[in-house]
Motif scaffolding. Structure first.
Motif, PDB file in Angstrom:
ATOM      1  N   GLY A   3       0.393  -1.095   0.156  1.00  0.00           N
ATOM      2  CA  GLY A   3       0.351   0.440   0.016  1.00  0.00           C
ATOM      3  C   GLY A   3       0.854   1.428   0.253  1.00  0.00           C
ATOM      4  N   ILE A   4      -0.120   2.122  -0.145  1.00  0.00           N
ATOM      5  CA  ILE A   4       0.704   3.304   0.351  1.00  0.00           C
ATOM      6  C   ILE A   4       0.788   4.346   1.783  1.00  0.00           C
ATOM      7  N   GLY A   5       2.175   4.162   1.717  1.00  0.00           N
ATOM      8  CA  GLY A   5       2.600   4.900   3.505  1.00  0.00           C
ATOM      9  C   GLY A   5       2.083   6.604   3.143  1.00  0.00           C
ATOM     10  N   ILE A  24     -13.547  10.324   5.845  1.00  0.00           N
ATOM     11  CA  ILE A  24     -12.577  10.583   5.911  1.00  0.00           C
ATOM     12  C   ILE A  24     -11.600   9.500   5.941  1.00  0.00           C
ATOM     13  N   HIS A  25     -11.937   8.758   7.245  1.00  0.00           N
ATOM     14  CA  HIS A  25     -11.120   7.281   7.188  1.00  0.00           C
ATOM     15  C   HIS A  25     -11.127   6.372   6.596  1.00  0.00           C
ATOM     16  N   VAL A  26     -12.079   6.377   5.127  1.00  0.00           N
ATOM     17  CA  VAL A  26     -12.401   5.249   5.538  1.00  0.00           C
ATOM     18  C   VAL A  26     -11.468   5.771   2.616  1.00  0.00           C
ATOM     19  N   ALA A  27     -11.895   6.525   3.203  1.00  0.00           N
ATOM     20  CA  ALA A  27     -11.110   6.907   2.027  1.00  0.00           C
ATOM     21  C   ALA A  27      -9.817   6.937   1.960  1.00  0.00           C
ATOM     22  N   LEU A  28      -9.158   7.270   2.909  1.00  0.00           N
ATOM     23  CA  LEU A  28      -7.795   7.111   3.549  1.00  0.00           C
ATOM     24  C   LEU A  28      -7.203   5.474   3.196  1.00  0.00           C
ATOM     25  N   PHE A  29      -8.192   5.144   3.895  1.00  0.00           N
ATOM     26  CA  PHE A  29      -7.765   3.458   4.390  1.00  0.00           C
ATOM     27  C   PHE A  29      -7.867   2.730   2.991  1.00  0.00           C
ATOM     28  N   ARG A  30      -9.025   3.227   1.923  1.00  0.00           N
ATOM     29  CA  ARG A  30      -8.504   2.839   0.766  1.00  0.00           C
ATOM     30  C   ARG A  30      -8.303   3.079  -0.245  1.00  0.00           C
ATOM     31  N   HIS A  31      -7.291   4.663  -0.461  1.00  0.00           N
ATOM     32  CA  HIS A  31      -6.145   5.126  -1.197  1.00  0.00           C
ATOM     33  C   HIS A  31      -5.176   4.061  -0.772  1.00  0.00           C
ATOM     34  N   SER A  32      -4.787   3.656   0.420  1.00  0.00           N
ATOM     35  CA  SER A  32      -3.831   3.763   0.878  1.00  0.00           C
ATOM     36  C   SER A  32      -3.283   2.011   1.314  1.00  0.00           C
ATOM     37  N   ASN A  33      -4.314   1.527   0.296  1.00  0.00           N
ATOM     38  CA  ASN A  33      -4.828   0.102   0.257  1.00  0.00           C
ATOM     39  C   ASN A  33      -4.994   0.304  -1.526  1.00  0.00           C
ATOM     40  N   LEU A  34      -4.173   0.983  -2.312  1.00  0.00           N
ATOM     41  CA  LEU A  34      -4.597   0.885  -3.893  1.00  0.00           C
ATOM     42  C   LEU A  34      -5.597   0.773  -4.246  1.00  0.00           C
ATOM     43  N   ASP A  35      -6.493   0.747  -3.324  1.00  0.00           N
ATOM     44  CA  ASP A  35      -8.318   0.732  -4.406  1.00  0.00           C
ATOM     45  C   ASP A  35      -8.612   2.546  -5.186  1.00  0.00           C
ATOM     46  N   TRP A  36      -8.370   2.502  -5.922  1.00  0.00           N
ATOM     47  CA  TRP A  36      -8.485   3.901  -6.524  1.00  0.00           C
ATOM     48  C   TRP A  36      -9.850   4.507  -6.585  1.00  0.00           C
ATOM     49  N   GLY A  37     -11.010   3.666  -6.147  1.00  0.00           N
ATOM     50  CA  GLY A  37     -12.057   3.988  -6.096  1.00  0.00           C
ATOM     51  C   GLY A  37     -12.847   4.287  -7.857  1.00  0.00           C
ATOM     52  N   VAL A  57      -0.659  10.478  -7.410  1.00  0.00           N
ATOM     53  CA  VAL A  57      -1.659   8.949  -7.773  1.00  0.00           C
ATOM     54  C   VAL A  57      -3.409   9.940  -7.099  1.00  0.00           C
ATOM     55  N   PHE A  58      -3.759   9.505  -7.920  1.00  0.00           N
ATOM     56  CA  PHE A  58      -5.441  10.137  -7.566  1.00  0.00           C
ATOM     57  C   PHE A  58      -5.999   8.906  -6.936  1.00  0.00           C
ATOM     58  N   SER A  59      -7.223   8.677  -6.451  1.00  0.00           N
ATOM     59  CA  SER A  59      -8.385   8.150  -6.161  1.00  0.00           C
ATOM     60  C   SER A  59      -9.309   9.426  -5.833  1.00  0.00           C
ATOM     61  N   PHE A  60     -11.043   8.659  -6.581  1.00  0.00           N
ATOM     62  CA  PHE A  60     -12.140   9.357  -6.521  1.00  0.00           C
ATOM     63  C   PHE A  60     -13.342   8.617  -5.616  1.00  0.00           C
ATOM     64  N   TYR A  61     -13.654   8.868  -4.803  1.00  0.00           N
ATOM     65  CA  TYR A  61     -15.528   8.357  -4.258  1.00  0.00           C
ATOM     66  C   TYR A  61     -15.859   8.500  -4.072  1.00  0.00           C
ATOM     67  N   GLY A  62     -16.986   9.096  -4.964  1.00  0.00           N
ATOM     68  CA  GLY A  62     -17.705   9.762  -5.094  1.00  0.00           C
ATOM     69  C   GLY A  62     -17.315  11.488  -5.341  1.00  0.00           C
ATOM     70  N   ASP A  63     -17.839  12.174  -4.652  1.00  0.00           N
ATOM     71  CA  ASP A  63     -17.817  13.350  -4.741  1.00  0.00           C
ATOM     72  C   ASP A  63     -16.490  13.776  -4.131  1.00  0.00           C
ATOM     73  N   MET A  64     -15.484  12.996  -3.364  1.00  0.00           N
ATOM     74  CA  MET A  64     -14.498  13.376  -2.700  1.00  0.00           C
ATOM     75  C   MET A  64     -13.234  12.834  -3.197  1.00  0.00           C
ATOM     76  N   ALA A  65     -12.051  13.364  -3.846  1.00  0.00           N
ATOM     77  CA  ALA A  65     -10.380  13.328  -5.095  1.00  0.00           C
ATOM     78  C   ALA A  65      -9.523  13.118  -3.649  1.00  0.00           C
ATOM     79  N   VAL A  66      -8.868  12.316  -3.542  1.00  0.00           N
ATOM     80  CA  VAL A  66      -7.645  12.492  -2.247  1.00  0.00           C
ATOM     81  C   VAL A  66      -6.743  11.505  -3.616  1.00  0.00           C
ATOM     82  N   ILE A  67      -5.697  13.164  -3.140  1.00  0.00           N
ATOM     83  CA  ILE A  67      -4.175  12.692  -4.272  1.00  0.00           C
ATOM     84  C   ILE A  67      -3.138  12.378  -3.154  1.00  0.00           C
ATOM     85  N   THR A  68      -2.171  11.312  -3.448  1.00  0.00           N
ATOM     86  CA  THR A  68      -0.959  11.782  -3.231  1.00  0.00           C
ATOM     87  C   THR A  68       0.127  12.225  -3.461  1.00  0.00           C
TER      88      THR A  68
END
Length: 85
Positions: A3-5, A24-37, A57-68
């Motif tokens: 996963g992503i640290g 936020i916690h669910v999104a960070l968990f998914r993102h760090s485990n390479l589930d890009w949504g 790297v980008f993840s999208f979960y509905g209206d939320m974007a997580v970018i590392t």
């Protein structure tokens, strides 16, 4: 693949107002485990390349974007998809 640290998390003002702590916690968990949504196949390939070569790297979960950003400080930003230029 591992996963992503995630070292540091930043939220935009709109993200703070829009998403609750659990979301936020669910999104960070998914993102760090390479589930890009909800990303395209092209974005998924770009994420995989960024994991190997550095970059963003980008993840999208509905209206939320997580970018590392993989650079000097490994910052993860949470924002609304609409905030991305």
């Amino acid at each position: 693949m591992f996963g992503i640290g995630i070292e540091r998390v930043m939220l935009t003002e709109l993200a703070v107002k829009t998403f609750n702590e659990a979301e936020i916690h669910v999104a960070l968990f998914r993102h760090s485990n390479l589930d890009w949504g909800d990303v395209s196949e092209e974005d998924e390939k770009a994420n995989e390349a960024a994991l190997k070569d550095g970059g963003r790297v980008f993840s999208f979960y509905g209206d939320m974007a997580v970018i590392t950003e993989f650079n000097d400080c490994n910052v993860t930003t949470i924002c609304l998809v609409s905030e991305i230029e």
